[in-house]
Scaffold this motif. Sequence first.
Motif, PDB file in Angstrom:
ATOM      1  N   LYS A  67       0.811  -1.218   0.014  1.00 59.25           N
ATOM      2  CA  LYS A  67       0.141   0.120   0.062  1.00 59.25           C
ATOM      3  C   LYS A  67       0.803   1.274   0.010  1.00 59.25           C
ATOM      4  O   LYS A  67       0.841   2.122  -0.663  1.00 59.25           O
ATOM      5  N   THR A  68       1.930   1.464   0.823  1.00 63.18           N
ATOM      6  CA  THR A  68       2.898   2.327   0.885  1.00 63.18           C
ATOM      7  C   THR A  68       3.391   2.533  -0.620  1.00 63.18           C
ATOM      8  O   THR A  68       3.494   3.539  -0.924  1.00 63.18           O
ATOM      9  N   TRP A  69       4.018   1.684  -1.342  1.00 66.39           N
ATOM     10  CA  TRP A  69       4.289   1.523  -2.527  1.00 66.39           C
ATOM     11  C   TRP A  69       3.436   2.374  -3.663  1.00 66.39           C
ATOM     12  O   TRP A  69       3.538   3.184  -4.165  1.00 66.39           O
ATOM     13  N   LYS A  70       2.143   1.849  -3.411  1.00 68.19           N
ATOM     14  CA  LYS A  70       1.081   2.452  -3.963  1.00 68.19           C
ATOM     15  C   LYS A  70       1.019   3.979  -4.074  1.00 68.19           C
ATOM     16  O   LYS A  70       1.104   4.695  -4.752  1.00 68.19           O
ATOM     17  N   TYR A  71       1.172   4.278  -2.706  1.00 70.22           N
ATOM     18  CA  TYR A  71       1.107   5.940  -2.414  1.00 70.22           C
ATOM     19  C   TYR A  71       2.198   6.423  -3.032  1.00 70.22           C
ATOM     20  O   TYR A  71       2.182   7.570  -3.537  1.00 70.22           O
ATOM     21  N   ALA A  72       3.374   5.762  -2.932  1.00 73.52           N
ATOM     22  CA  ALA A  72       4.757   6.304  -3.443  1.00 73.52           C
ATOM     23  C   ALA A  72       4.368   6.451  -4.861  1.00 73.52           C
ATOM     24  O   ALA A  72       4.905   7.535  -5.472  1.00 73.52           O
ATOM     25  N   LEU A  73       3.800   5.502  -5.595  1.00 71.73           N
ATOM     26  CA  LEU A  73       3.771   5.487  -7.060  1.00 71.73           C
ATOM     27  C   LEU A  73       2.979   6.834  -7.672  1.00 71.73           C
ATOM     28  O   LEU A  73       3.201   7.169  -8.512  1.00 71.73           O
ATOM     29  N   TYR A  81       8.492  14.158  -5.880  1.00 74.15           N
ATOM     30  CA  TYR A  81       9.590  13.256  -5.577  1.00 74.15           C
ATOM     31  C   TYR A  81       9.907  13.220  -4.234  1.00 74.15           C
ATOM     32  O   TYR A  81      10.239  11.908  -3.593  1.00 74.15           O
ATOM     33  N   GLU A  82       9.601  14.243  -3.544  1.00 77.33           N
ATOM     34  CA  GLU A  82      10.249  14.042  -2.058  1.00 77.33           C
ATOM     35  C   GLU A  82       9.286  13.440  -1.204  1.00 77.33           C
ATOM     36  O   GLU A  82       9.776  12.294  -0.360  1.00 77.33           O
ATOM     37  N   SER A  83       7.996  13.424  -1.493  1.00 79.79           N
ATOM     38  CA  SER A  83       7.138  12.433  -0.560  1.00 79.79           C
ATOM     39  C   SER A  83       7.105  11.080  -0.998  1.00 79.79           C
ATOM     40  O   SER A  83       6.995  10.068  -0.321  1.00 79.79           O
ATOM     41  N   ALA A  84       7.154  10.817  -2.428  1.00 79.70           N
ATOM     42  CA  ALA A  84       7.424   9.562  -2.926  1.00 79.70           C
ATOM     43  C   ALA A  84       8.651   8.843  -2.444  1.00 79.70           C
ATOM     44  O   ALA A  84       8.623   7.662  -2.086  1.00 79.70           O
ATOM     45  N   ILE A  85       9.539   9.475  -2.278  1.00 77.46           N
ATOM     46  CA  ILE A  85      10.905   9.045  -1.697  1.00 77.46           C
ATOM     47  C   ILE A  85      10.643   8.692  -0.293  1.00 77.46           C
ATOM     48  O   ILE A  85      11.237   7.540   0.035  1.00 77.46           O
ATOM     49  N   GLN A  86       9.929   9.328   0.622  1.00 76.95           N
ATOM     50  CA  GLN A  86       9.677   9.005   2.000  1.00 76.95           C
ATOM     51  C   GLN A  86       8.969   7.899   2.008  1.00 76.95           C
ATOM     52  O   GLN A  86       9.011   6.946   2.710  1.00 76.95           O
ATOM     53  N   GLU A  87       8.068   7.646   1.175  1.00 77.06           N
ATOM     54  CA  GLU A  87       7.117   6.425   0.957  1.00 77.06           C
ATOM     55  C   GLU A  87       7.994   5.440   0.733  1.00 77.06           C
ATOM     56  O   GLU A  87       8.079   4.259   1.254  1.00 77.06           O
ATOM     57  N   TYR A  88       9.026   5.625  -0.337  1.00 79.93           N
ATOM     58  CA  TYR A  88       9.746   4.456  -0.614  1.00 79.93           C
ATOM     59  C   TYR A  88      10.584   4.036   0.451  1.00 79.93           C
ATOM     60  O   TYR A  88      10.871   2.788   0.675  1.00 79.93           O
ATOM     61  N   MET A 103      13.528  -0.519  -8.835  1.00 75.65           N
ATOM     62  CA  MET A 103      13.676   0.418 -10.087  1.00 75.65           C
ATOM     63  C   MET A 103      12.872   1.509  -9.873  1.00 75.65           C
ATOM     64  O   MET A 103      13.275   2.599 -10.110  1.00 75.65           O
ATOM     65  N   ASN A 104      11.582   1.421  -9.334  1.00 80.09           N
ATOM     66  CA  ASN A 104      10.804   2.916  -9.145  1.00 80.09           C
ATOM     67  C   ASN A 104      11.504   3.698  -7.872  1.00 80.09           C
ATOM     68  O   ASN A 104      11.575   4.953  -8.264  1.00 80.09           O
ATOM     69  N   TYR A 105      12.068   3.041  -6.997  1.00 85.24           N
ATOM     70  CA  TYR A 105      12.715   3.856  -5.955  1.00 85.24           C
ATOM     71  C   TYR A 105      13.732   4.613  -6.535  1.00 85.24           C
ATOM     72  O   TYR A 105      14.003   5.836  -6.526  1.00 85.24           O
ATOM     73  N   GLY A 106      14.507   3.783  -7.256  1.00 82.17           N
ATOM     74  CA  GLY A 106      15.946   4.345  -7.951  1.00 82.17           C
ATOM     75  C   GLY A 106      15.457   5.864  -8.829  1.00 82.17           C
ATOM     76  O   GLY A 106      16.241   6.514  -8.781  1.00 82.17           O
ATOM     77  N   LYS A 107      14.479   5.526  -9.863  1.00 79.62           N
ATOM     78  CA  LYS A 107      14.053   6.629 -10.657  1.00 79.62           C
ATOM     79  C   LYS A 107      13.787   7.658  -9.784  1.00 79.62           C
ATOM     80  O   LYS A 107      14.087   8.789 -10.243  1.00 79.62           O
TER      81      LYS A 107
END
Length: 125
Positions: A67-73, A81-88, A103-107
């Motif tokens: 679920k966290t990954w989904k929110y990050a996406l 990107y800042e909040s996406a990285i926090q979720e990742y 791959m998503n986290y690295g991008k």
Amino acid sequence: MQILPIKLVIVVLLAILSSLNSEKIQLFKNIKTNFSKLLIKAIAVAGCLGITIISFKYINKVNASFKTWKYALESYQYGDYESAIQEYESAYPQLKSNGEFLMNYGKALSLYKNDKKAVEILEQG
């Protein structure tokens, strides 16, 4: 997903439990009392219950990570990107062996100009 194998293990353990009788267990083969049969089944039920509880705790952790990954996406797709990285980062401990997640986290790290950490994450996948 990793939930299906856990469910299969639970089903197999329950099938083994249903076919359990004291004659199949070498340790208690000579003991023919009702108490020993009851004890064996109680221990087996307690073991299955323990495994089930541990499995459900693990399933909940994995589910929360997905679920966290989904929110990050979603954050990534909106350019946040800042909040996406926090979720990742919060999902990373559970999903660090998932190549698509890495791959998503690295991008996201790369687009946020954190190239050193992005390379580090992408080399894991």
